[in-house]
Design a protein around this motif. Structure first.
Motif, short mmCIF file in Angstrom:
data_model
loop_
_atom_site.label_atom_id
_atom_site.label_comp_id
_atom_site.label_asym_id
_atom_site.label_seq_id
_atom_site.Cartn_x
_atom_site.Cartn_y
_atom_site.Cartn_z
N LYS A 269 -17.79 26.91 47.94
CA LYS A 269 -18.28 25.91 46.99
C LYS A 269 -17.19 24.89 46.65
CE LYS A 269 -22.00 27.41 44.04
NZ LYS A 269 -22.36 27.74 42.69
N VAL A 270 -17.59 23.64 46.44
CA VAL A 270 -16.66 22.61 45.96
C VAL A 270 -17.35 21.89 44.80
CG1 VAL A 270 -15.53 20.43 46.54
CG2 VAL A 270 -15.49 22.30 48.18
N LEU A 271 -16.60 21.71 43.71
CA LEU A 271 -17.20 21.13 42.52
C LEU A 271 -16.28 20.03 41.94
CD1 LEU A 271 -19.65 21.64 40.66
CD2 LEU A 271 -18.23 23.25 39.38
N VAL A 272 -16.88 18.87 41.66
CA VAL A 272 -16.08 17.80 41.01
C VAL A 272 -16.63 17.61 39.60
CG1 VAL A 272 -15.32 15.39 41.13
CG2 VAL A 272 -15.67 16.68 43.24
N LEU A 273 -15.73 17.83 38.61
CA LEU A 273 -16.15 17.75 37.21
C LEU A 273 -15.37 16.67 36.46
CD1 LEU A 273 -16.28 21.55 36.33
CD2 LEU A 273 -18.24 20.05 36.71
N THR A 274 -15.97 16.17 35.40
CA THR A 274 -15.29 15.15 34.59
C THR A 274 -15.28 15.61 33.14
OG1 THR A 274 -16.26 13.50 36.03
CG2 THR A 274 -15.26 12.70 34.01
N LYS A 275 -14.12 15.53 32.53
CA LYS A 275 -14.04 15.92 31.12
C LYS A 275 -13.49 14.73 30.32
CE LYS A 275 -12.13 19.44 28.19
NZ LYS A 275 -10.85 20.03 28.01
N LEU A 276 -14.20 14.40 29.27
CA LEU A 276 -13.76 13.23 28.47
C LEU A 276 -12.93 13.64 27.27
CD1 LEU A 276 -16.86 10.87 28.21
CD2 LEU A 276 -14.78 10.58 29.52
N GLU A 277 -11.82 12.93 27.07
CA GLU A 277 -11.04 13.09 25.84
C GLU A 277 -11.12 11.73 25.14
OE1 GLU A 277 -8.74 16.06 25.60
OE2 GLU A 277 -9.83 16.76 27.36
N ARG A 278 -10.49 11.63 23.98
CA ARG A 278 -10.59 10.37 23.23
C ARG A 278 -10.00 9.19 24.01
NH1 ARG A 278 -8.31 7.84 18.85
NH2 ARG A 278 -6.43 9.08 19.00
N LYS A 279 -8.79 9.42 24.59
CA LYS A 279 -8.13 8.32 25.30
C LYS A 279 -8.07 8.53 26.81
CE LYS A 279 -5.16 6.44 21.75
NZ LYS A 279 -3.79 6.29 21.27
N THR A 280 -8.30 9.76 27.24
CA THR A 280 -8.16 10.04 28.67
C THR A 280 -9.42 10.67 29.26
OG1 THR A 280 -7.22 12.18 28.13
CG2 THR A 280 -5.65 10.43 28.61
N VAL A 281 -9.42 10.68 30.58
CA VAL A 281 -10.49 11.37 31.29
C VAL A 281 -9.82 12.30 32.30
CG1 VAL A 281 -10.76 9.41 32.89
CG2 VAL A 281 -12.55 11.11 32.73
N THR A 282 -10.36 13.52 32.42
CA THR A 282 -9.79 14.47 33.39
C THR A 282 -10.83 14.74 34.48
OG1 THR A 282 -8.51 15.49 31.64
CG2 THR A 282 -8.77 16.77 33.64
N ILE A 283 -10.41 14.44 35.71
CA ILE A 283 -11.30 14.70 36.84
C ILE A 283 -10.76 15.92 37.56
CG2 ILE A 283 -12.34 13.71 38.94
CD1 ILE A 283 -11.02 10.99 37.60
N SER A 284 -11.56 16.97 37.68
CA SER A 284 -11.06 18.15 38.40
C SER A 284 -11.86 18.39 39.67
CB SER A 284 -11.05 19.38 37.50
OG SER A 284 -12.29 19.52 36.87
N VAL A 285 -11.11 18.71 40.73
CA VAL A 285 -11.71 19.00 42.03
C VAL A 285 -11.45 20.49 42.30
CG1 VAL A 285 -11.75 18.39 44.49
CG2 VAL A 285 -11.24 16.64 42.79
N GLN A 286 -12.50 21.28 42.23
CA GLN A 286 -12.36 22.75 42.38
C GLN A 286 -12.95 23.22 43.69
OE1 GLN A 286 -14.31 24.73 39.12
NE2 GLN A 286 -13.46 23.33 37.62
#
Ligand SMILES: Nc1ncnc2c1ncn2[C@@H]1O[C@H](COP(=O)(O)OP(=O)(O)OP(=O)(O)O)[C@@H](O)[C@H]1O
Ligand SMILES: [Mg+2]
Length: 396
Positions: free
Chosen positions: A310-327
């Motif tokens: 499996k491969v998963l691309v997720l996005t997590k929002l913070e107040r000033k930043t965004v985190t993109i994770s590729v698992q």
């Protein structure tokens, strides 16, 4: 400096006390009144800042000449129980420095000695302190001026030195870029020639076909390395913030591009690839480079994951930043290998055996792009279980 000045002053005081020694006998009998005419000793010391004291053998003060230092400064008698070795005796009493000598006379042809008394020469230390303070001031001033000079020269020198280095580095990068461009043409010619030959496979022997395929693969790999090098050089060359062409980039658009390109590829390898779409997020950056960053990470996730994974691309929002994770649930990276993964041309042993055509520049490029965007990249990985690459970027 202090030591020399005091030492010199002590020497002068000692000389003064020794000059006054022969007078002790006369002082004992007549006092100082009649001395003026016989010995011009008054000329030998500075009456304003020095004084001379004559003592008898019991240490009692007989006479005094010169500056009248306050009585509290030093004792009016010579301390008893001093032996000959204790003299000359140097001592500082408050603002007054003193040297005391013992005066002996030889008896019976120099075989015995009799203590006649003591001479004490004193001097105010004010002058020495004054000189010392002046010297200190001069030194401080000199040091400050020297420091200022050094700073000025250093800044000028550094600018002069760094400018050519910067210029040289830029030239070197431009040269590498030109060399890479120049290599492209002959490589394209070779690959064209081999492809033409392979297209006429019926006219050549199978052993030749194999060799031609090897040549073709090698040429393709070289072309990829050159492409990646050119990208890296271009990113480095435009590292100057003024040259960066940043705009408001839609993360959704970037991820949609990825989806269109890589989900079918993953499916063809029996890998379940899912990309979660966020709601209208804008990132300040360069569209082409951000595309390349996510492409390199997703490519790795798919390349180093077995069919059924499996491969998963997720996005997590913070107040000033965004985190993109590729698992992924792929082969993972060992703790020993982790420190090297962002280095130029580095490839893991397992990766080499699984995928021969890699150049080992994919993560170097990804790292450089993240840095250029003022972001952060981190990895979490377990061998045999999978990896997770997280990219933190600033939101608009
Ligand atoms: N998702 C991943 N899972 C396991 N190993 C990985 C993963 N991503 C990177 N690696 C390891 O890091 C190494 C460097 O990755 P990088 O993308 O720079 O080079 P590459 O994939 O080998 O070649 P290319 O330059 O063509 O991408 C890989 O060879 C592999 O060993
Ligand atoms: Mg890669």
């Amino acid at each position: 400096m202090t030591y020399n000045l005091e030492q010199q002053s002590n020497q002068e005081l000692l000389a003064l006390a020794e000059i006054a020694a022969p007078i002790l006998e006369i002082v004992k009998v007549e006092g100082l009144q009649n001395l003026e005419q016989e010995v011009p000793w008054r000329d030998l010391f500075a009456e304003q800042k020095q004084s001379l004291d004559w003592f008898d053998s019991k240490g009692k003060l007989l006479a005094r000449e010169g500056k009248n230092f306050q009585r509290s400064y030093f004792p009016q008698t010579i301390a008893a129980a001093k032996t000959r070795e204790d003299f000359p005796f140097y001592k500082r009493w408050g603002q007054v420095r003193t040297v005391t000598i013992a005066v002996y006379t030889d008896n019976t042809e120099g075989k015995t000695e009799t203590l006649e008394g003591y001479i004490r020469a004193s001097e105010s230390t004010e002058e020495i302190n004054l000189i010392r303070n002046k010297l200190k001031l001069a030194l401080t001033l000199r040091e400050t001026i020297a420091m200022l000079l050094i700073c000025t020269i250093s800044i000028g020198f550094t600018q002069q030195t760094i400018m050519p280095v910067k210029h040289g580095l830029k030239k070197l990068k431009q040269l590498s870029s030109e060399v890479s461009h120049q290599l492209r043409t002959p490589l394209s010619r070779i690959s064209m020639a081999t492809e033409i030959l392979l297209a006429h496979g019926d006219k050549i022997q199978s052993s030749e076909t194999r060799k031609l395929n090897i040549i073709n693969d090698a040429v393709e790999q070289l072309k990829r390395v050159i492409e990646d090098l050119l990208v890296l050089i271009r990113i480095d060359l435009t590292a100057d913030p003024e040259e960066l062409q940043f705009s408001d980039v839609s993360l959704n658009l970037l991820l949609q591009n990825l989806q269109a390109r890589f989900v079918p590829l993953a499916r063809s390898r029996n890998i379940d690839c899912q990309i979660q779409m966020p709601h209208n997020i804008l990132i300040k950056g360069n569209t082409a480079e951000l595309n390349r960053l996510l492409k390199n990470l997703l490519e790795n996730a798919i390349d180093y994951t077995k069919p059924g994974g499996k491969v998963l691309v997720l996005t997590k929002l913070e107040r000033k930043t965004v985190t993109i994770s590729v698992q992924d649930t792929g082969m993972g990276i060992t703790v020993e290998e982790l420190p090297f993964i962002f280095q130029h041309f580095w490839r893991g042993e397992l990766a080499k055996s699984k995928r021969t055509e890699g150049s080992g520049l994919g993560l170097t490029i990804a790292h450089t792009i993240v840095q250029q965007h003022g972001g952060k990249i981190e990895v979490d990985s377990q061998p045999g279980q999978g990896s997770c690459f997280k990219v933190h970027l600033e939101r608009c």
